[in-house]
Motif scaffolding. Sequence first.
Motif, PDB file in Angstrom:
ATOM      1  N   GLU A   1      80.636  36.549  40.379  1.00  0.00           N
ATOM      2  CA  GLU A   1      81.670  36.529  39.339  1.00  0.00           C
ATOM      3  C   GLU A   1      83.083  36.699  39.904  1.00  0.00           C
ATOM      4  O   GLU A   1      84.018  35.986  39.512  1.00  0.00           O
TER       5      GLU A   1
ATOM      6  N   ASN B   1      79.790  21.080  37.629  1.00  0.00           N
ATOM      7  CA  ASN B   1      78.904  22.149  38.108  1.00  0.00           C
ATOM      8  C   ASN B   1      77.830  21.510  38.979  1.00  0.00           C
ATOM      9  O   ASN B   1      76.764  21.123  38.504  1.00  0.00           O
TER      10      ASN B   1
ATOM     11  N   VAL C   1      71.924  28.497  37.806  1.00  0.00           N
ATOM     12  CA  VAL C   1      72.102  28.836  36.387  1.00  0.00           C
ATOM     13  C   VAL C   1      73.315  29.745  36.170  1.00  0.00           C
ATOM     14  O   VAL C   1      74.238  29.387  35.427  1.00  0.00           O
ATOM     15  N   ILE C   2      73.320  30.908  36.827  1.00  0.00           N
ATOM     16  CA  ILE C   2      74.458  31.834  36.633  1.00  0.00           C
ATOM     17  C   ILE C   2      75.747  31.178  37.117  1.00  0.00           C
ATOM     18  O   ILE C   2      76.801  31.292  36.481  1.00  0.00           O
TER      19      ILE C   2
ATOM     20  N   THR D   1      76.534  28.018  37.113  1.00  0.00           N
ATOM     21  CA  THR D   1      76.963  27.049  36.082  1.00  0.00           C
ATOM     22  C   THR D   1      77.573  27.778  34.890  1.00  0.00           C
ATOM     23  O   THR D   1      78.618  27.375  34.365  1.00  0.00           O
ATOM     24  N   LEU D   2      76.952  28.884  34.489  1.00  0.00           N
ATOM     25  CA  LEU D   2      77.470  29.646  33.332  1.00  0.00           C
ATOM     26  C   LEU D   2      78.837  30.263  33.653  1.00  0.00           C
ATOM     27  O   LEU D   2      79.770  30.183  32.843  1.00  0.00           O
TER      28      LEU D   2
ATOM     29  N   THR E   1      81.515  27.591  33.868  1.00  0.00           N
ATOM     30  CA  THR E   1      81.781  27.027  32.533  1.00  0.00           C
ATOM     31  C   THR E   1      82.647  27.984  31.725  1.00  0.00           C
ATOM     32  O   THR E   1      83.590  27.565  31.042  1.00  0.00           O
ATOM     33  N   GLN E   2      82.348  29.286  31.806  1.00  0.00           N
ATOM     34  CA  GLN E   2      83.162  30.284  31.087  1.00  0.00           C
ATOM     35  C   GLN E   2      84.639  30.156  31.471  1.00  0.00           C
ATOM     36  O   GLN E   2      85.523  30.095  30.617  1.00  0.00           O
TER      37      GLN E   2
ATOM     38  N   ASN F   1      77.426  18.656  34.322  1.00  0.00           N
ATOM     39  CA  ASN F   1      76.474  19.496  35.048  1.00  0.00           C
ATOM     40  C   ASN F   1      75.526  18.629  35.870  1.00  0.00           C
ATOM     41  O   ASN F   1      75.040  17.604  35.375  1.00  0.00           O
TER      42      ASN F   1
ATOM     43  N   ILE G   1      71.817  24.592  28.924  1.00  0.00           N
ATOM     44  CA  ILE G   1      73.250  24.947  28.909  1.00  0.00           C
ATOM     45  C   ILE G   1      74.070  23.729  28.469  1.00  0.00           C
ATOM     46  O   ILE G   1      75.011  23.853  27.673  1.00  0.00           O
TER      47      ILE G   1
ATOM     48  N   ALA H   1      76.378  24.073  25.266  1.00  0.00           N
ATOM     49  CA  ALA H   1      77.833  24.007  25.487  1.00  0.00           C
ATOM     50  C   ALA H   1      78.437  22.767  24.841  1.00  0.00           C
ATOM     51  O   ALA H   1      79.564  22.806  24.335  1.00  0.00           O
TER      52      ALA H   1
END
Length: 248
Positions: A64, A86, A113-114, A116-117, A120-121, A140, A167, A171
Motif C-alpha cells: 500500500e 493493472n 488481486v490486492i 489491482t485493488l 484501482t483505488q 485489467n 473486480i 468496478a
Amino acid sequence: MKGIVLITGSSRGIGAATALLAAKAGWSVCVNYVTKADRAEKVVAEIRAAGGKAIAVQADTANEADVKRMFATIDAELGRLTGLVNNAGVTGRAGRLETFDAATMRRVLEVNVIGTLLCTQEAVKRISTKQGGSGGAIVNVSSVAAQLGGANQWIPYGAAKGAVNSITIGASKEFAPEGIRVNAIMPGLIDTEIHIEAGVGDRLQKVIPQVPMGRIGTAQECAEAIVWLLSGEAAYMTGANLLISGGR
Ligand code: NAP
C-alpha cells in the motif's frame, strides 16, 4: 496528448509492449517495475527517443505504501492520471496444488488481486468526475487461467485471475456513473518471461497443440487490445473481458 497512464509491471513482457504502444498513441506513461530498474529504464529511454513522455517508478503493487508513493510521483511528475493498466502479475512456481506453500499462494493473490485493488483505488481518486477528475479508463490484465482453472500448473494463479474478473465487473458498474470505464483482457499463451520464472520455460511449445490457432500469442497482440480499450474508440465499452487466446 491522449492523457496520462500508469501501466503496472511494464518493464518487460505485455506491460512493456503496452507502454511502448500507448506512448506511440500519444499517452504519457508511467512505467512501473518491482525489481528490474534497468529493464524499466530501457522502456522509458525507447519512449523518449521516439519523442514520447515517460517516467519509471519502482513500486511493489501489493504494498500500500509503495502504491501511494507511486501515484504521488505520477501526480508530481506527469500530472493527473486518466488511465490505468493493472498488468503486474506473478504465477508462483508451476506445479500441482500440494506443491504450493502458503507464502507463495499469498504472494500470488497479493500481487494479482490486492495490487489491482490498491491501484484501482488510487486511480479512481484521480480519474473520477465526482472527485474532480476528467474521466478515463482502466484495463485489467486477467488470464484465460481464470476460466481454465490452472490445473496441474497454477490453481492459485487461476483463482487470483478469477478475482480480477470479478473486480472488473464490480468496478465497471460502480464507476461508470463517474466517467470511468473498466475492462479486462484474458490472454492465453503469450511469449514472455513469465513462463521461465514459473520454472516451465518449455511450456509454451508443449501447449501449442491445445491452441486452435496452433501458435503462441505475442505481447504486442495483447498491447493492441489494451491500448484500444484505453482509447475513446472503446467509449461505450465497460465490464468487457476480451479473450486473446487463439481460441484456447
Ligand atoms: P512478465 O514478462 O513476467 O513481466 C511481469 C512484469 O510484472 C514485470 O514488469 C515485473 O517487474 C512486474 N511485476 C511483478 N510483480 C510485481 C509487483 N509486485 N509490483 C510491480 N510490478 C511487478 O509477465 P507477462 O507475461 O508480461 O504478464 C503480464 C500480465 O499478463 C500478468 O498479469 C500475467 O498474469 C498476465 N498474463 C500473462 C500470460 C502469458 O502467457 N505471458 C497469459 C495470461 C495472462 P520486474 O521486471 O521488475 O520484475
